[in-house]
Scaffold this motif. Sequence first.
Motif, PDB file in Angstrom:
ATOM      1  N   THR A  58       3.780  14.497   6.570  1.00  0.00           N
ATOM      2  CA  THR A  58       3.363  13.259   7.246  1.00  0.00           C
ATOM      3  C   THR A  58       4.291  12.956   8.423  1.00  0.00           C
ATOM      4  O   THR A  58       4.257  13.645   9.434  1.00  0.00           O
ATOM      5  CB  THR A  58       3.324  12.086   6.255  1.00  0.00           C
ATOM      6  N   ASN A 110       6.228   6.255  -0.960  1.00  0.00           N
ATOM      7  CA  ASN A 110       5.540   7.439  -1.454  1.00  0.00           C
ATOM      8  C   ASN A 110       4.026   7.254  -1.536  1.00  0.00           C
ATOM      9  O   ASN A 110       3.323   8.037  -2.180  1.00  0.00           O
ATOM     10  CB  ASN A 110       6.079   7.820  -2.834  1.00  0.00           C
ATOM     11  N   GLY A 111       3.510   6.198  -0.918  1.00  0.00           N
ATOM     12  CA  GLY A 111       2.067   5.977  -0.911  1.00  0.00           C
ATOM     13  C   GLY A 111       1.507   5.463  -2.207  1.00  0.00           C
ATOM     14  O   GLY A 111       0.297   5.504  -2.411  1.00  0.00           O
ATOM     15  N   CYS A 135       0.827  -1.215   0.000  1.00  0.00           N
ATOM     16  CA  CYS A 135       0.000   0.000   0.000  1.00  0.00           C
ATOM     17  C   CYS A 135       0.863   1.269   0.000  1.00  0.00           C
ATOM     18  O   CYS A 135       0.593   2.210  -0.741  1.00  0.00           O
ATOM     19  CB  CYS A 135      -0.927   0.013   1.212  1.00  0.00           C
ATOM     20  N   HIS A 136       1.899   1.298   0.823  1.00  0.00           N
ATOM     21  CA  HIS A 136       2.703   2.520   0.957  1.00  0.00           C
ATOM     22  C   HIS A 136       3.787   2.633  -0.110  1.00  0.00           C
ATOM     23  O   HIS A 136       4.433   3.681  -0.208  1.00  0.00           O
ATOM     24  CB  HIS A 136       3.326   2.582   2.347  1.00  0.00           C
ATOM     25  N   SER A 145      -9.652   5.267   6.814  1.00  0.00           N
ATOM     26  CA  SER A 145      -8.376   4.561   6.857  1.00  0.00           C
ATOM     27  C   SER A 145      -8.597   3.056   6.819  1.00  0.00           C
ATOM     28  O   SER A 145      -9.368   2.512   7.596  1.00  0.00           O
ATOM     29  CB  SER A 145      -7.608   4.932   8.130  1.00  0.00           C
ATOM     30  N   SER A 158      -2.617   0.819  -3.755  1.00  0.00           N
ATOM     31  CA  SER A 158      -2.968   2.143  -3.233  1.00  0.00           C
ATOM     32  C   SER A 158      -4.144   2.769  -3.972  1.00  0.00           C
ATOM     33  O   SER A 158      -4.909   3.528  -3.391  1.00  0.00           O
ATOM     34  CB  SER A 158      -1.752   3.071  -3.324  1.00  0.00           C
ATOM     35  N   THR A 166      -5.848   7.690  -0.256  1.00  0.00           N
ATOM     36  CA  THR A 166      -4.748   6.799  -0.561  1.00  0.00           C
ATOM     37  C   THR A 166      -3.829   6.668   0.660  1.00  0.00           C
ATOM     38  O   THR A 166      -3.846   7.529   1.549  1.00  0.00           O
ATOM     39  CB  THR A 166      -3.942   7.331  -1.755  1.00  0.00           C
ATOM     40  N   PRO A 167      -3.024   5.615   0.711  1.00  0.00           N
ATOM     41  CA  PRO A 167      -2.109   5.441   1.859  1.00  0.00           C
ATOM     42  C   PRO A 167      -1.162   6.631   2.008  1.00  0.00           C
ATOM     43  O   PRO A 167      -0.868   7.347   1.046  1.00  0.00           O
ATOM     44  CB  PRO A 167      -1.357   4.162   1.502  1.00  0.00           C
ATOM     45  N   ALA A 168      -0.671   6.817   3.217  1.00  0.00           N
ATOM     46  CA  ALA A 168       0.177   7.977   3.530  1.00  0.00           C
ATOM     47  C   ALA A 168       1.459   7.950   2.701  1.00  0.00           C
ATOM     48  O   ALA A 168       2.067   6.899   2.491  1.00  0.00           O
ATOM     49  CB  ALA A 168       0.514   7.985   5.014  1.00  0.00           C
ATOM     50  N   ASN A 169       1.833   9.134   2.229  1.00  0.00           N
ATOM     51  CA  ASN A 169       3.086   9.320   1.494  1.00  0.00           C
ATOM     52  C   ASN A 169       4.143   9.793   2.487  1.00  0.00           C
ATOM     53  O   ASN A 169       4.150  10.945   2.894  1.00  0.00           O
ATOM     54  CB  ASN A 169       2.872  10.340   0.378  1.00  0.00           C
TER      55      ASN A 169
END
Length: 334
Positions: free
Chosen positions: A253, A232-233, A226-227, A282, A238, A244-247
Motif C-alpha cells: 500500500t 492495519n485496516g 475504518c483503518h 471505495s 471495516s 475493506t479499508p487499506a492496510n
Amino acid sequence: MNKTLMSFIVFVGGLLVFHNVVFPIFTTKEPGWILNRYVYYLTIPAFLIFVNITLRLKPPIALNALVVWCLGFYFYKYILFPPIPWTLFITYMMLWSIGTFLYISQDADTFREFRAPIAKTIAGEYKLARMVLFVLLPVLVGFATYKAIYPAFEEPVELRTVHPAPPATTKVHGKTYTLESARNPFRVDEQDNYKDSFPFLDADKNEYMKNVTEGGTVFFQNCHFCHGDQLNGLGMFSHVFNPTPANFIDPGTIAMLRESFLFWRVSKGGPGLPNESTPWSSAMPPWEEHLTTEEIWKVILFEYWYTGWHPRTFDTEENYVGQWEKEGKPKGIY
C-alpha cells in the motif's frame, strides 16, 4: 385466560408496538436527554413490569429468562449505536446468555422451576407440545440443510484497480498541485532519522515530531474507525465495507506510493477517483471537505512514521548527475 399465556402475549405484542410505533419517536435526528434510543429502551422493561404487576401476572421463570434474553438481543441488534461488528455481537450475546443462565440457576428451586416445562414437554403431560416439537425439529433441520447445500449464485467479480493512475494535477482548497512535483511540506528527512523519537512524548522537543503528533491526533479523530488504531485496516467499521479499508502495514500500500498520491487520494476520496478505475467501491469520503490542507499532509506524515515505511521517491536527473560527479564517473547509464 392462562396468566402465563397472557404474559407472553403482553411481551410479544408490547415489543412489536414499541418497536414500530414508539421507537421512531425516540430516534430523532438530534437526540436529547429524553428523546434518545437508550431512554426508549428503558421504557420497555418498565412497561412490562408495570403491566405484569397491574394485571397480577406471575410469569414462570422460563418465560422471564426468555424475556431477559430477548431484551439483550434487541438491545445489541437494534438499540446500540453505532452498530457493532457481528463478531462482537456474538461475543456480547454469549456473555448475556451466560448471565441469563446464572439468573435461572441462582438456586435449586428456580432451576427446578425452569426445567419443569422442558421435562413435561419431553416426557411428561405436555403431549401436544411434544408432538409439535417433534414435527417442527426435523422440518427446521431439513430446511437449514437445504439452505446450506443449495448452490448460491454469487455476483460477478468486479475487477478493480488498486492504485489507479492519478491525474497530473489536483485542486485542493482552491490551490492546484502538480502531483509529479508536489512534496509534503512537513517532511524534513526522507530517511526519517527521528525513528528514536515518539509522537506525543517528544512533540515539544522538535518540530518534526510535533507535526507527526498533530497528524496522529487527526488520524485517531477521523480515520481509525475504518483503518484501525494499528493502521492495519481493521477498524471497528471495516467489516461492513467491501473492499475493506487499506492496510497501511501491508508493503503493497503506502510503502510503494508517493506522498503526493496519498494527498490526492485522501483529499478526493472515493468520489474523486477517475472513471477508468470503475467499478470502484471505495467508501472513503473526500477529506478535503473536512480537513485543512495542512492536516491532510500531517496525517500522511503520521501514517509513514507509524508504519515505519518511507514514501516512494524518484531520483531526478540532477540527482544522478550529482552522484556521478561525486563518484568521478562519466555521465551515462548504470
